[in-house]
Structures are given as C-alpha cells and as structure tokens.
Design a protein around this motif. Structure first.
Motif, short mmCIF file in Angstrom:
data_model
loop_
_atom_site.label_atom_id
_atom_site.label_comp_id
_atom_site.label_asym_id
_atom_site.label_seq_id
_atom_site.Cartn_x
_atom_site.Cartn_y
_atom_site.Cartn_z
N ILE A 56 -6.18 -0.59 0.35
CA ILE A 56 -5.24 -1.33 -0.49
C ILE A 56 -4.56 -2.41 0.33
O ILE A 56 -4.30 -3.52 -0.15
N SER A 57 -4.27 -2.09 1.59
CA SER A 57 -3.64 -3.08 2.46
C SER A 57 -4.53 -4.29 2.61
O SER A 57 -4.07 -5.44 2.52
N PRO A 66 0.81 -1.23 0.00
CA PRO A 66 0.00 0.00 0.00
C PRO A 66 0.84 1.27 0.00
O PRO A 66 0.48 2.26 -0.66
N LEU A 67 1.96 1.26 0.73
CA LEU A 67 2.83 2.44 0.75
C LEU A 67 3.46 2.69 -0.62
O LEU A 67 3.66 3.83 -1.03
N SER A 82 -4.17 4.17 2.22
CA SER A 82 -3.52 2.87 2.16
C SER A 82 -4.32 1.70 2.72
O SER A 82 -4.19 0.58 2.25
N TYR A 83 -5.15 1.95 3.75
CA TYR A 83 -5.73 0.79 4.42
C TYR A 83 -6.64 -0.06 3.53
O TYR A 83 -6.62 -1.30 3.64
N ILE A 114 -2.06 9.28 4.44
CA ILE A 114 -1.43 8.03 4.00
C ILE A 114 -2.26 6.84 4.45
O ILE A 114 -2.52 5.90 3.69
N THR A 164 -9.92 4.55 -3.30
CA THR A 164 -9.40 3.27 -2.81
C THR A 164 -10.36 2.59 -1.84
O THR A 164 -10.40 1.36 -1.76
N THR A 174 -6.85 4.55 -7.36
CA THR A 174 -5.93 5.40 -6.60
C THR A 174 -5.84 6.80 -7.21
O THR A 174 -5.77 7.79 -6.49
N TYR A 213 2.02 1.90 -3.53
CA TYR A 213 0.94 2.47 -4.34
C TYR A 213 0.76 3.96 -4.02
O TYR A 213 0.58 4.79 -4.93
N PHE A 214 0.80 4.30 -2.74
CA PHE A 214 0.62 5.70 -2.36
C PHE A 214 1.70 6.59 -2.98
O PHE A 214 1.41 7.64 -3.55
#
Length: 403
Positions: free
Chosen positions: A214-215, A56-57, A211-212, A207, A345, A340, A59-60
């Motif tokens: 995607i995580s 996820p990081l 991200s969560y 963030i 997301t 994204t 992707y961000f």
C-alpha cells in the motif's frame, strides 16, 4: 441505515463542499499566482510523509476495527502503532528543522509547518475514518464540517493581519487540523469500544507485510497526482503550477465532495460484507462519475468564474482533469479496501509499478518533447489513474476466479 441519516449526512456534506469551495475562492482571490504555486508545492511536500508511511498505517488500522470489536478488544490497541508514528515524526521534524535553520531560518518555520501538518492530517483522517467505520456517521460528518469552517474562519483572520501567502494558507489549514484532532480524540476516548481493557498486540512484521504494498501504491499516487508540482516548481514554472492546480482543484473538490458522501454511506458495507458489495459499489460509482463529468463540461466556464476569479475562466476545462483524477482515487480506494479485507495487498504491487511506469513515460515524453503546458499537465495523471483502476479490477477478477 435509516433514510433520515442518509439525508442528514448528504445535506451536511453539501455545506462541507460549500466551505471547501469558499476556502478555495478566498485564497485564489487573495494570493498571487506565484504564492498559489508555492502553496501547492509545499502542501505536496507535506503530503509526502503521508504517502510513504502514514496512509498504509491508516489502512491497516481501519481493516482491524471490526476484528477488534468482534473479539472484545479495545481501540487502545492502536496506541502502540501511533506512538511509533509520533516518534518517527519527531525524528524527521528535528532533522528537517535543524537542516533548514542552517540553510535559512525561514526554512525552519516552513519545515515545522509542513511536517506537523502531515502528522495532524494523518491523525484526523484516521480518527474520522474510525468513527465513520464504527457507523457514527453523524459524528464523522459534523467533525468534517467543523474542520472546514475553522479553515475558512482562520484564513480570514490571518489575512486581516497579514498579506496572504503560501505560509498563511498552510497555517490556516494546520490550525484547523489540530483543533479537529483535539475534538476527535476526545470523542473516540468516550466510545465503549475504547474503554475495554483487553488489548491486541500487533506484530511489526504483520504490519509491514500488510503495509508495504500500500505504501508503494500511495507513493505512486502521490507522484502521479502531485509529482508535477515537485518537478515544475524547482524549474521555475511556479505560475503554471498555480493555474493548473487552482482550476483542476475545483473539479477535484467537486468530485471529492460526492465521493466522500458516497464512501461514508457505503464503505462500511464493503467491510461488513467482506467485499461482496464491491460490484454494486463500483457500478453506481461509475454512473455517478459519468454524470458529474457531463454536467461539469457544459458548465465549466460558469463554475470556474463563480469559484475562483475571471483570470482563470479561459482555463476552465482543466476542471475535468481534477474530476477524473479524483474519480480514480474514489474507485481505487474501494478496490484497495477489497484487497485489504482479503489480505491481498501484495497483489496490488504490479498495478503500482505499472502505473508508475506509465506516468513517467507519459510525463517525461511530454516534457522532453516541449509539450508541457498548463493544458497538458493533466494528461499523464488521467492516463495513469485509468490504467491503475483497470489493472486492479483485473487483479480482483483473477483472484475471484481462483477461489
């Protein structure tokens, strides 16, 4: 993009594929089924850290590249994010090595290898993605060629002095990854985009919000594609895992070879067009997948014989599972990029939950009915990939209709 660059990237990628397949053939021929199963188990365990936090990081940060560039900010803006990653990994490493030492000193070495490999894999993929998305495609593909060449060379050096084992394979992969990271960080720090003084500060809350979802998706992807290894190996079915993972990996590598070329050439178009290129991207991707499946079905025996050894030929159709699973990642990756770009997301959360439920029901249905074997392991994987892909398409179509 100039046609000469497209041709060059394609040719170099072919050599990358050949090196990947040579590595597969090398370790599948020099290792026992038990060691193969154990290697895939440990590799999956290593990737768990990537699935929960690091993907996820990545992707961000990739989604922020052009925003930084267009507003005059430096790529050093990503430092703070990655320093946090290093601190987190250090804590996990200390705990894992300490616990492993008290259980069995050998576990400490394994813990060290798989955790450092997780970090190195993330950093290499992040830097290579950054380079590619900044349209230094030659640099990105040649670095991939070098990494795979190092992997093969280091493995043959290792088995010259030691017997091939899961640990030896992992050490070869890790060493190649670390050397690649050193090269990539040297290249990136030379970019004009890196040397700028202006720094963007990313809010942790932003963030996390990004991200969560995607995580959760990455964790589900990890469970559905590799979770069978985490379940079956502890139950003693190590050799079944070794057979399935080795043969399906032939299909995965082949499909990944194509999808990587395709993505390197056309993913930047998704970012530059703010997602408008998605329909064209998906149509040609689907046509390509169908063609690859057809060819692989008719040539499966020959392909497996050439790329592994005669013992695996009777399982040759398993390469189709690998192709479909990787094709799902190929399509899902593009759909996630669209989400994204449009800061949607959270919309993928439903598809993530749906995919997890489908996988668990299918897998445990097979397991508890006594139908889990080397030819059925891939069924839950394929079904889940199809469901998630279709659900993401539905979500994007619905969001477009609203706008």
């Amino acid at each position: 993009m100039k046609k000469s660059i497209i041709l060059e990237v394609g040719i170099v990628r072919i050599f990358v594929v050949l090196l990947q397949l040579l590595f597969l053939k090398a370790y599948s021929n020099h290792s026992t089924l038990y060691e193969l199963g154990l290697y895939y188990f440990l590799f999956t365990l290593s990737y768990s850290l990537n699935a929960f936090v690091l993907v996820p990081l990545d992707y961000f940060q990739q989604s922020q590249i052009y925003k930084l560039k267009e507003n005059g900010y430096s790529l050093k803006s990503f430092y703070a994010v990655n320093i946090w990653v290093l601190k987190l990994t250090g804590i996990i490493l200390f705990l894992a090595v300490s616990i492993g030492y008290f259980i069995n000193p050998n576990y400490s070495l394994v813990a060290l290898i798989i955790i450092v490999l997780a970090l190195s894999t993330y950093l290499v993929n992040f830097l290579r993605g950054l380079i590619n998305n900044l349209e230094r495609r030659r640099m990105a593909i040649y670095s991939l060629l070098l990494e795979n060449g190092l992997k093969v060379g280091l493995y043959f050096i290792c088995i010259h002095y030691f017997t091939s084992s899961s640990t030896i394979i992992l050490i070869s992969v890790l060493s190649a990854s670390i050397l690649s990271f050193c090269l990539l960080i040297f290249l990136v720090t030379g970019f004009e985009e890196f040397k700028r003084a202006k720094i963007q500060i990313f809010k942790p809350s932003d963030i996390f919000k990004f991200s969560y979802p995607i995580s959760l998706g990455a964790v589900v992807n990890w469970i559905q594609l590799q979770g069978y290894r985490m379940i079956l190996v502890p139950f003693g079915l190590v050799e079944i895992v070794g057979v399935y993972a080795t043969v399906s990996n032939v299909g995965t590598n082949g499909m990944n070879a194509f999808s990587t070329i395709y993505s390197q050439l056309f993913v930047p178009n998704l970012y530059k067009s703010q997602g408008k290129y998605l329909k064209t991207y998906l149509i040609y991707a689907l046509l390509s997948i169908v063609g690859i499946l057809a060819i692989s079905y008719f040539l499966s025996d020959f392909i497996v014989l050439i790329l592994t050894k005669n013992d695996f030929v009777k399982y040759s159709t398993l390469i189709l599972y690998g192709i479909i699973a990787e094709a799902g990642n190929f399509l899902i990756g593009a759909l996630l990029i669209y989400l994204t770009i449009h800061n949607l997301t959270s919309a993928s959360l439903k598809s993530t939950i749906t995919g997890l439920i489908v996988f668990l029901i299918t897998f445990f249905g097979l397991y508890y009915s006594g139908h889990i074997n080397v030819f059925t392991i891939g069924i839950p994987i394929v079904v889940t990939q199809i469901v998630i892909t279709m659900y993401l398409v539905y979500i994007i179509h619905t969001e477009k209709a609203k706008s």
